[in-house]
Enzyme design. Structure first.
Site, PDB file in Angstrom:
ATOM      1  N   TYR A  24       0.798  -1.230   0.000  1.00  0.00           N
ATOM      2  CA  TYR A  24       0.000   0.000   0.000  1.00  0.00           C
ATOM      3  C   TYR A  24       0.832   1.281   0.000  1.00  0.00           C
ATOM      4  O   TYR A  24       0.260   2.378  -0.017  1.00  0.00           O
ATOM      5  CB  TYR A  24      -0.956  -0.012   1.202  1.00  0.00           C
ATOM      6  CG  TYR A  24      -1.931  -1.172   1.159  1.00  0.00           C
ATOM      7  CD1 TYR A  24      -2.866  -1.270   0.136  1.00  0.00           C
ATOM      8  CD2 TYR A  24      -1.883  -2.181   2.117  1.00  0.00           C
ATOM      9  CE1 TYR A  24      -3.740  -2.343   0.061  1.00  0.00           C
ATOM     10  CE2 TYR A  24      -2.764  -3.261   2.059  1.00  0.00           C
ATOM     11  CZ  TYR A  24      -3.682  -3.339   1.033  1.00  0.00           C
ATOM     12  OH  TYR A  24      -4.548  -4.399   0.963  1.00  0.00           O
ATOM     13  N   HIS A 102      -8.668   1.234  -6.282  1.00  0.00           N
ATOM     14  CA  HIS A 102      -7.887   0.394  -5.367  1.00  0.00           C
ATOM     15  C   HIS A 102      -6.424   0.772  -5.478  1.00  0.00           C
ATOM     16  O   HIS A 102      -5.914   0.975  -6.598  1.00  0.00           O
ATOM     17  CB  HIS A 102      -8.063  -1.092  -5.691  1.00  0.00           C
ATOM     18  CG  HIS A 102      -9.482  -1.517  -5.554  1.00  0.00           C
ATOM     19  ND1 HIS A 102     -10.077  -1.697  -4.335  1.00  0.00           N
ATOM     20  CD2 HIS A 102     -10.443  -1.717  -6.484  1.00  0.00           C
ATOM     21  CE1 HIS A 102     -11.342  -2.008  -4.520  1.00  0.00           C
ATOM     22  NE2 HIS A 102     -11.593  -2.023  -5.815  1.00  0.00           N
TER      23      HIS A 102
END
Ligand code: CA2
Length: 149
Positions: A24, A102
């Site tokens: 991430y 995303h």
């Protein structure tokens, strides 16, 4: 709220920058909010930026965006992407364009991440660009809003 877009973030995204940087990245949720505000401002849009760990609260915000006649909505439903018919139903009631984002490439991970309920109603889906995907989503959404004005 013709010039306002909602940017909604689902569960655990408050942990951005603190864990799993290989998936991430290192940017925090505050960094992400700054990026979204700066990008939206370039397109003359204001932003309601929110994050919640609670499905019902996310649904309330989607309904708020609809009631306030937001110009569009960018959503990273996080884990709820793969499970939530209730979020899909709330989004399906939106007239304004919905963009799904995303941070990671969900297609290159576990197979359960390939199924998204939200993709069924999303006008566009962005994944795998890290948090830059939000800037791409807002830029694309701004073009849609302008064209459909
Ligand atoms: O890639 C994405 O943006 C996801 O929506 C993130 C979700 C995951 O369930 C989706 O499959 C893909 C998970 C969000 C958790 O975020 C964290 C961030 C930092 C540290 C730990 C979790």
């Amino acid at each position: 709220m013709a010039n306002t877009i909602y940017v909604l973030n689902g569960p655990n995204l408050n942990l951005l920058g603190s864990r799993e940087p290989e998936i991430y990245g290192r940017a925090t949720l505050a960094d992400l909010e700054r990026l979204c505000r700066a990008t939206a401002e370039r397109h003359g849009l204001a932003v309601e930026f929110r994050q919640s760990n609670h499905e019902g609260e996310i649904i309330d915000w989607i309904q708020e965006a609809r009631a306030e006649e937001a110009a569009g909505l960018v959503i990273n439903p996080a884990g709820y992407t793969h499970t939530s018919v209730a979020i899909l139903d709330a989004l399906a009631a939106m007239e304004a364009p919905v963009i799904e984002v995303h941070i990671s490439n969900v297609h290159a991970r576990e197979s359960f991440r390939r199924r998204s309920y939200v993709s069924q109603i999303a006008r566009a889906v962005v994944c795998g660009f890290g948090i830059d995907g939000y800037a791409l989503a807002i830029t694309g959404l701004a073009a849609m809003i302008k064209t459909e004005d």
